[in-house]
Scaffold this active site. Structure first.
Site, PDB file in Angstrom:
ATOM      1  N   GLY A 178       0.812  -1.215   0.000  1.00  0.00           N
ATOM      2  CA  GLY A 178       0.000   0.000   0.000  1.00  0.00           C
ATOM      3  C   GLY A 178       0.840   1.257   0.000  1.00  0.00           C
ATOM      4  O   GLY A 178       2.081   1.210   0.027  1.00  0.00           O
ATOM      5  N   SER A 179       0.154   2.382   0.019  1.00  0.00           N
ATOM      6  CA  SER A 179       0.818   3.659  -0.217  1.00  0.00           C
ATOM      7  C   SER A 179       1.593   4.179   0.998  1.00  0.00           C
ATOM      8  O   SER A 179       2.383   5.115   0.867  1.00  0.00           O
ATOM      9  CB  SER A 179      -0.239   4.690  -0.632  1.00  0.00           C
ATOM     10  OG  SER A 179      -1.229   4.767   0.383  1.00  0.00           O
ATOM     11  N   THR A 180       1.381   3.611   2.172  1.00  0.00           N
ATOM     12  CA  THR A 180       2.123   4.064   3.352  1.00  0.00           C
ATOM     13  C   THR A 180       3.426   3.274   3.541  1.00  0.00           C
ATOM     14  O   THR A 180       4.352   3.731   4.216  1.00  0.00           O
ATOM     15  CB  THR A 180       1.229   3.939   4.619  1.00  0.00           C
ATOM     16  OG1 THR A 180      -0.034   4.529   4.321  1.00  0.00           O
ATOM     17  CG2 THR A 180       1.811   4.663   5.813  1.00  0.00           C
TER      18      THR A 180
ATOM     19  N   ASP B 285       2.099  -2.952   8.123  1.00  0.00           N
ATOM     20  CA  ASP B 285       1.296  -3.002   6.897  1.00  0.00           C
ATOM     21  C   ASP B 285       0.304  -1.842   6.877  1.00  0.00           C
ATOM     22  O   ASP B 285      -0.009  -1.266   7.929  1.00  0.00           O
ATOM     23  CB  ASP B 285       0.543  -4.348   6.875  1.00  0.00           C
ATOM     24  CG  ASP B 285       0.076  -4.748   5.481  1.00  0.00           C
ATOM     25  OD1 ASP B 285       0.140  -3.903   4.565  1.00  0.00           O
ATOM     26  OD2 ASP B 285      -0.351  -5.901   5.321  1.00  0.00           O
TER      27      ASP B 285
ATOM     28  N   ALA C 213      -3.669  -0.332   5.552  1.00  0.00           N
ATOM     29  CA  ALA C 213      -5.048  -0.845   5.664  1.00  0.00           C
ATOM     30  C   ALA C 213      -5.979   0.075   4.890  1.00  0.00           C
ATOM     31  O   ALA C 213      -5.654   1.241   4.633  1.00  0.00           O
ATOM     32  CB  ALA C 213      -5.476  -0.916   7.125  1.00  0.00           C
ATOM     33  N   ASP C 214      -7.113  -0.467   4.515  1.00  0.00           N
ATOM     34  CA  ASP C 214      -8.129   0.356   3.844  1.00  0.00           C
ATOM     35  C   ASP C 214      -9.022   1.057   4.860  1.00  0.00           C
ATOM     36  O   ASP C 214      -9.472   2.172   4.643  1.00  0.00           O
ATOM     37  CB  ASP C 214      -8.960  -0.528   2.910  1.00  0.00           C
ATOM     38  CG  ASP C 214      -8.082  -1.125   1.820  1.00  0.00           C
ATOM     39  OD1 ASP C 214      -7.404  -0.339   1.132  1.00  0.00           O
ATOM     40  OD2 ASP C 214      -8.036  -2.358   1.687  1.00  0.00           O
TER      41      ASP C 214
ATOM     42  N   LYS D  96      -8.702  -4.979   4.530  1.00  0.00           N
ATOM     43  CA  LYS D  96      -7.496  -4.912   3.722  1.00  0.00           C
ATOM     44  C   LYS D  96      -7.751  -5.639   2.411  1.00  0.00           C
ATOM     45  O   LYS D  96      -8.656  -6.442   2.312  1.00  0.00           O
ATOM     46  CB  LYS D  96      -6.319  -5.556   4.468  1.00  0.00           C
ATOM     47  CG  LYS D  96      -5.892  -4.725   5.677  1.00  0.00           C
ATOM     48  CD  LYS D  96      -4.709  -5.297   6.434  1.00  0.00           C
ATOM     49  CE  LYS D  96      -3.544  -5.641   5.608  1.00  0.00           C
ATOM     50  NZ  LYS D  96      -3.021  -4.530   4.756  1.00  0.00           N
TER      51      LYS D  96
ATOM     52  N   GLY E 242      -7.509  -3.770  -0.705  1.00  0.00           N
ATOM     53  CA  GLY E 242      -7.785  -2.819  -1.778  1.00  0.00           C
ATOM     54  C   GLY E 242      -6.779  -2.962  -2.920  1.00  0.00           C
ATOM     55  O   GLY E 242      -7.063  -2.626  -4.062  1.00  0.00           O
TER      56      GLY E 242
ATOM     57  N   GLU F 257      -0.829 -10.865   2.998  1.00  0.00           N
ATOM     58  CA  GLU F 257      -0.771  -9.966   4.158  1.00  0.00           C
ATOM     59  C   GLU F 257      -1.266 -10.672   5.417  1.00  0.00           C
ATOM     60  O   GLU F 257      -0.700 -10.504   6.499  1.00  0.00           O
ATOM     61  CB  GLU F 257      -1.634  -8.732   3.897  1.00  0.00           C
ATOM     62  CG  GLU F 257      -1.026  -7.799   2.874  1.00  0.00           C
ATOM     63  CD  GLU F 257      -1.935  -6.637   2.507  1.00  0.00           C
ATOM     64  OE1 GLU F 257      -1.428  -5.647   1.987  1.00  0.00           O
ATOM     65  OE2 GLU F 257      -3.156  -6.733   2.742  1.00  0.00           O
TER      66      GLU F 257
HETATM   67  O1  LIG Z   1      -4.090  -5.119  -0.723  1.00  0.00           O
HETATM   68  C1  LIG Z   1      -3.625  -4.086  -0.300  1.00  0.00           C
HETATM   69  C2  LIG Z   1      -3.423  -3.802   1.100  1.00  0.00           C
HETATM   70  O2  LIG Z   1      -4.311  -4.386   1.982  1.00  0.00           O
HETATM   71  C3  LIG Z   1      -3.135  -2.339   1.425  1.00  0.00           C
HETATM   72  O3  LIG Z   1      -2.445  -2.349   2.624  1.00  0.00           O
HETATM   73  C4  LIG Z   1      -4.386  -1.503   1.568  1.00  0.00           C
HETATM   74  O4  LIG Z   1      -5.162  -1.628   0.412  1.00  0.00           O
HETATM   75  C5  LIG Z   1      -4.071  -0.036   1.824  1.00  0.00           C
HETATM   76  O5  LIG Z   1      -3.504   0.524   0.688  1.00  0.00           O
HETATM   77  P1  LIG Z   1      -3.293   2.089   0.541  1.00  0.00           P
HETATM   78  O6  LIG Z   1      -2.375   2.497   1.641  1.00  0.00           O
HETATM   79  O7  LIG Z   1      -2.648   2.235  -0.812  1.00  0.00           O
HETATM   80  O8  LIG Z   1      -4.617   2.747   0.630  1.00  0.00           O
END
Ligand SMILES: O=C[C@H](O)[C@H](O)[C@H](O)COP(=O)(O)O
Length: 365
Positions: A126-128, A181, A183-184, A194, A196, A203
C-alpha cells in the site's frame, strides 16, 4: 504526490536470462547467468545428490532442484569480478498533507516497533509502506545487514530489493518478529479491511506469522520473555473509523479461486452482501488477478453487519472457493494514524488511544 524512483540497473540486460543476487552486505556482487550458455553451473538437488551434473543447453532443471555454482568454472570467476555498485535507497519526496501524515505514521511505527533485536521483518503493501521502508533504511546498514525482510506481494518485494535489504519469504521464515502493513479502514477495536490492492492473502499470512518476544531486560530476548503479537498497521487519518464500512465503501475484498467466482458471487448475496462484484482490471481487459493467480470479489456489507466483522469473516470464509477474506479481526497490536495537522493517533489492542502532538518524542513502549 510523492516520487519513488527505482534505481536503473547498471547492466545491459538483453542477453541475461536470470540474475542471482548475493544480498545482505555492502560488498555484495551480482552474478549474471546466461542459461543458454553452458557456464559450468551444476544442477543440484536437495533430495537426490546423485543427480548433480552439468546443465546443457535446453536441458530443463529437475523439480525441487537448485542451481549451485561450480567453483571451478572460469566464467563464474569472471562474473564474480564484476563489482556491482550499491543500489540507492528509495528517495521519497512528500508533497501533500496526506502523504506527510502517512510518513508520520510509518516513521513512528518503525521507531517504536522495529528494534535492533528484531531480525525477521514483514513488509506490507500500500501507499504508506514506502515510508516504512524509508525509515528502516534510515536505521542504518549495520543493523539491517543482520535482518531479512518478507514481502506481502510484488510491490513490497520491489521496495525491499530497491532499498538493498535482504529478501526472504514466509515459507522460509514462518515466524516473523514484526510485520508493518497498511489498511483500507480500521475500526475502534483494530479490526481492519485490507485487500484494496489485492494483497490480503499474503498480508494475512504475514500478520499471523508476526509474533515477537518483548525483552524483559536490556540484554535482549530470553525464553522467559513475553511473547506478543506484533502486527502493526500504519495509515493516514482517513482510515481511522469507529466502524468498518464508514469510509471504505468498496466492500470486503475476497480472494477466490478463478473457476469458482460465479458461485461465490451468488453465495455472497446469500450471506448478506449487497451487490458483490468481480474486481475488473484497469488498463487491462478482464478481471484483476492477484499475485497468487486468483480473482478478487469486492463484497459490500451494511455498516450494521460490519459492526460485527468477525461474524462476516466467518460467513465468507466458509464459502467454497474462497481463498481469503480481507477482514483482519483481532490481529493488530497497534494502529498508527497520521493526522493532517502533523499529530498522530495510536490505537492499541487493549483499548488505549494515544494522541501524540506534532514533533512529540516517540518513546518505545
Ligand atoms: O491489498 C492491499 C493492502 O491491503 C493495502 O495495505 C491496503 O489496500 C491499503 O492501501 P493504501 O495504503 O494504498 O490505501
Amino acid at each position: 504526490m510523492f516520487s519513488f524512483r527505482l534505481p536503473s540497473l547498471p547492466f545491459n540486460l538483453p542477453k541475461a536470462r536470470t540474475a542471482g543476487f548475493s544480498l545482505g552486505d555492502r560488498t555484495r556482487e551480482r552474478t549474471i547467468v546466461d542459461l543458454a550458455n553452458p557456464l559450468g553451473f551444476r544442477l543440484g538437488s536437495t533430495s537426490n545428490t546423485a543427480s548433480s551434473h552439468s546443465l546443457r543447453k535446453n536441458e530443463m532443471p529437475l523439480p525441487h532442484s537448485v542451481f549451485q555454482p561450480d567453483p571451478s568454472s572460469p566464467v563464474l570467476d569472471r562474473v564474480k569480478q564484476t563489482p556491482v555498485p550499491e543500489l540507492n535507497p528509495p528517495t521519497l519526496v512528500v508533497t501533500t498533507e496526506i502523504e506527510a501524515s502517512k510518513q508520520q505514521a510509518a516513521w513512528a511505527a518503525v521507531d517504536r516497533h522495529i528494534l535492533p533485536h528484531h531480525i525477521v521483518i514483514g513488509i506490507g503493501s500500500g501507499s504508506t509502506v514506502p515510508y516504512v521502508v524509508e525509515r528502516i533504511v534510515a536505521q542504518g546498514a549495520d543493523v539491517n545487514k543482520h535482518r531479512v525482510f518478507i514481502p506481502t506481494g510484488f510491490q513490497s518485494k520491489e521496495l525491499i530489493v530497491a532499498a538493498n535489504l535482504r529478501l526472504g519469504d514466509v515459507d522460509q521464515y514462518p515466524v516473523i518478529d514484526v510485520t508493518i502493513d497498511g489498511a483500507d479502514e480500521v475500526d475502534r477495536d483494530l479490526n481492519a479491511i485490507k485487500g484494496g490492492g489485492a494483497c490480503h492473502l499474503r498480508e494475512k499470512v504475514l500478520a499471523e506469522a508476526a509474533d515477537t518476544f518483548v525483552p524483559t531486560n536490556a540484554e535482549g530476548p530470553r525464553s522467559r520473555d513475553r511473547l506478543t503479537h506484533s502486527f502493526i498497521i500504519v495509515a493516514d487519518y482517513r482510515k481511522n473509523s469507529e466502524y468498518l464500512g464508514t469510509n471504505w465503501k468498496a466492500g470486503v475484498p475476497v480472494e477466490v479461486a478463478p473457476f469458482a467466482y460465479a458461485k461465490v458471487l451468488q453465495n455472497l448475496v446469500l450471506v448478506g452482501s449487497q451487490n458483490p462484484k468481480l474486481r475488473m482490471g484497469k488498463a487491462k481487459a478482464g478481471p484483476v488477478v492477484s499475485d497468487n493467480g486468483n480473482f478478487i470479489i469486492d463484497a459490500p456489507f451494511s455498516t450494521e453487519d460490519l459492526k460485527d466483522p468477525l461474524r462476516i469473516l466467518k460467513l465468507i470464509k466458509m464459502l467454497t472457493g474462497v481463498v481469503e477474506v480481507g477482514l483482519f479481526c483481532h490481529m493488530a497490536e497497534a494502529a498508527y494514524f497520521g493526522n493532517v495537522d502533523g499529530s498522530l493517533t495510536v490505537r492499541w489492542a487493549d483499548g488505549r488511544v494515544e494522541n501524540l502532538a506534532k514533533g512529540a518524542k516517540i518513546v518505545v513502549q
